[in-house]
Scaffold this active site. Structure first.
Site, short mmCIF file in Angstrom:
data_model
loop_
_atom_site.label_atom_id
_atom_site.label_comp_id
_atom_site.label_asym_id
_atom_site.label_seq_id
_atom_site.Cartn_x
_atom_site.Cartn_y
_atom_site.Cartn_z
N LYS A 75 46.05 77.93 20.59
CA LYS A 75 45.66 78.99 21.52
C LYS A 75 45.95 78.61 22.97
CE LYS A 75 42.59 81.49 18.55
NZ LYS A 75 42.84 80.67 17.34
C1 LIG Z 1 43.23 81.11 16.11
C2 LIG Z 1 43.74 80.09 15.16
C3 LIG Z 1 44.47 80.46 14.00
C4 LIG Z 1 44.74 81.90 13.62
O1 LIG Z 1 45.62 82.54 14.51
P1 LIG Z 1 45.66 84.13 14.58
O2 LIG Z 1 46.57 84.45 15.70
O3 LIG Z 1 44.23 84.55 14.86
O4 LIG Z 1 46.12 84.63 13.27
C5 LIG Z 1 44.92 79.46 13.17
N1 LIG Z 1 44.67 78.16 13.43
C6 LIG Z 1 43.97 77.77 14.53
C7 LIG Z 1 43.69 76.31 14.74
C8 LIG Z 1 43.48 78.71 15.43
O5 LIG Z 1 42.78 78.32 16.50
#
Ligand SMILES: *Cc1c(COP(=O)(O)O)cnc(C)c1O
Length: 501
Positions: free
Chosen positions: A155
């Site tokens: 993120k």
């Molecule tokens: C947010 C997140 C995901 C999922 O991603 P999306 O865009 O919500 O599908 C997967 N792995 C981690 C570690 C995340 O923080």
């Protein structure tokens, strides 16, 4: 989200008589942006954003980012996508940051290029690897490490960019933003890291007191910047979410305190994620399969856009944990609400995927009425389906990976190849292997394993899951406020913090 802005008629803009949202702001920056936009209009390349529900007049990039959610409740999408298929060889030559600037500029043509250059440079200078998102070769697949940002999760790729874009656009408009968020522990730190120390932005993050892991809490409360407020709420994550919802529903309060959110539907977040698909795909070469551990569908949707923009993509593997609403949908056409299961990949523990609506818009060929119909039915009955005799999608193949298979994959890859996967990444690797996807396969690694020592300790020595930055957290000073699960208490805290400055 934020109040909507009155939007100008696009034909008036094209004639150079634009009295848009920046009107009558005295400072040079906003004049520069207006000038750029007018020039862009004259070139007729100005990128406009439309709502998946069809009830919002088109707006530019800056408005799309600051608005987040469209005023009609829909999500924003660019009116058209650039076709980059003729430029792939040139794009393959670019470093990550230059590629990011080039791709983002296609969509953010109301930000002067020199300013965008600085924003992108700064955002990715916060990463600890020169390639930003390096590719690692395993025996059967490549792993695309998206976890080299400040909080060691993917993120950061989007939020380091978004925080700086927010700051820039708020300065251009002479506005401020107070972000209110709730986290169960895992994703709050990336939002905090994205806006810490930024001008014109404060962030208030609520999390359930004594119900997050120590590591998760430390990643948040060790941030001491004056604009960051961590609220340990005496209650559950649901209490935090309920408080947030109530406060956002109090429109006078929301307006007076310029409240906003940094949720996963913000267009700038999706856009920043398109970049690493190009980066990896162009390095691997040839039609590539990407395996994507999926929760809110933002990450996978970015890959879907990359394919539509001309990146050669063979398949997109949508891998879920036991929260399988999306994998059921892509296998059967039925989108059915379930209950949230807690798993060892907590960032994928979702009930309804917030970015899914963007896929629907494309699947329905831009027919916003069909999008609304589908969502209305889902809202009313808890289930909606696509049943039009066509496959749901030619690119996306979906499957669910349970806890045992995830843990076995972590153990096997470590024991056979000496590479430690975090539980989210392992879901994607397990899915690609079980489906037998032909090479080349790129598995997106969404978190550093050291963030999840408990899960790893179930099959391996947890001492393998270490990262110096996380170890160092134990000795850092911290700041947080423990607060009752009360709407009034949180409002009082927020207004005191804002009014004090
Ligand atoms: C947010 C997140 C995901 C999922 O991603 P999306 O865009 O919500 O599908 C997967 N792995 C981690 C570690 C995340 O923080």
């Amino acid at each position: 989200m934020r109040p909507s802005y009155s939007l100008p008629d696009h034909r008036a803009q094209a004639r150079g008589r634009w009295h848009g949202p920046w009107e009558a702001r005295g400072d040079d920056l906003s004049r520069a942006i207006i000038r750029m936009s007018t020039e862009a209009n004259e070139r007729d390349t100005y990128m406009r954003y439309i709502s998946t529900r069809g009830g919002t007049p088109p707006m530019g990039f800056a408005d799309a980012v600051l608005t987040g959610l469209a005023p009609d409740g829909g999500l924003l999408l660019p009116e058209r996508l650039p076709d980059l298929s003729g430029r792939l060889r040139a794009l393959a030559e670019l470093s990550y940051v230059d590629l990011a600037e080039t791709l983002i500029a296609e969509f953010a043509d109301d930000i002067p290029r020199a300013d965008l250059h600085r924003i992108v440079q700064e955002a990715y200078a916060s990463f600890d690897h020169p390639e930003v998102t390096p590719l690692v070769r395993l025996s059967r697949e490549h792993v695309l490490e998206l976890f080299h940002g400040p909080t060691l999760a993917f993120k950061d790729v989007a939020l380091q960019f978004l925080g700086r874009v927010f700051e820039y656009l708020l300065a251009a408009r002479g506005e401020q933003l107070n972000i209110l968020g709730a986290t169960s522990g895992d994703t709050g730190s990336a939002a905090i890291a994205g806006v810490r120390g930024r001008d014109r932005i404060r962030i208030f993050i609520m999390y359930p007191h004594e119900r997050t892991s120590r590591l998760q809490e430390l990643q948040m409360i060790s941030v001491l910047d004056a604009n960051v407020h961590n609220l340990a709420v005496r209650g559950s994550f649901d209490d935090c979410q309920a408080i947030m919802k109530e406060i956002f529903n109090d429109l006078p309060f929301k307006q007076r305190y310029q409240l906003g959110a940094v949720n996963s539907v913000n267009w700038a977040r999706v856009l920043a994620q398109v970049v690493y698909y190009f980066y990896a795909g162009l390095r691997v070469g040839g039609p590539t399969t990407f395996s994507v551990p999926t929760g809110n569908f933002g990450d996978l949707f970015a890959g879907y856009l990359a394919a539509r923009m001309g990146l050669p993509v063979a398949r997109l593997v949508l891998a879920t944990n036991e929260n399988d609403i999306l994998s059921v949908f892509f296998n059967t056409g039925a989108y059915r609400r379930g209950s949230v299961h807690q798993t060892i990949s907590p960032s994928m523990d979702i009930q309804v995927a917030s970015n899914f609506e963007r896929f629907l818009f494309y699947r329905f060929d831009g027919d916003a009425a069909r999008v609304r119909g589908f969502l209305d039915e889902f809202q009313r009955t808890g289930e909606a389906r696509i049943d039009d005799g066509r496959p749901i999608d030619d690119l996306i193949v979906a499957t669910t990976v349970g806890t045992d298979e995830t843990l076995q994959t972590i153990a096997r890859v470590q024991n056979e190849e000496g590479y430690l996967l975090d539980p989210h990444t392992a879901v994607g690797v397990a899915a690609a292997r079980r489906l037998g996807m032909p090479a080349p396969v790129v598995c997106l690694a969404t978190a550093h394993p050291a963030k999840f020592p408990e899960a790893i300790g179930r099959v391996l020595d947890p001492a393998l899951a270490r990262h110096p930055r996380l170890t160092a957290l134990e000795s850092l000073p911290t700041r947080r406020t423990v607060i009752d699960a009360s709407i009034d208490e949180v409002k009082r805290f927020l207004s005191a913090a804002v009014d004090a400055e």
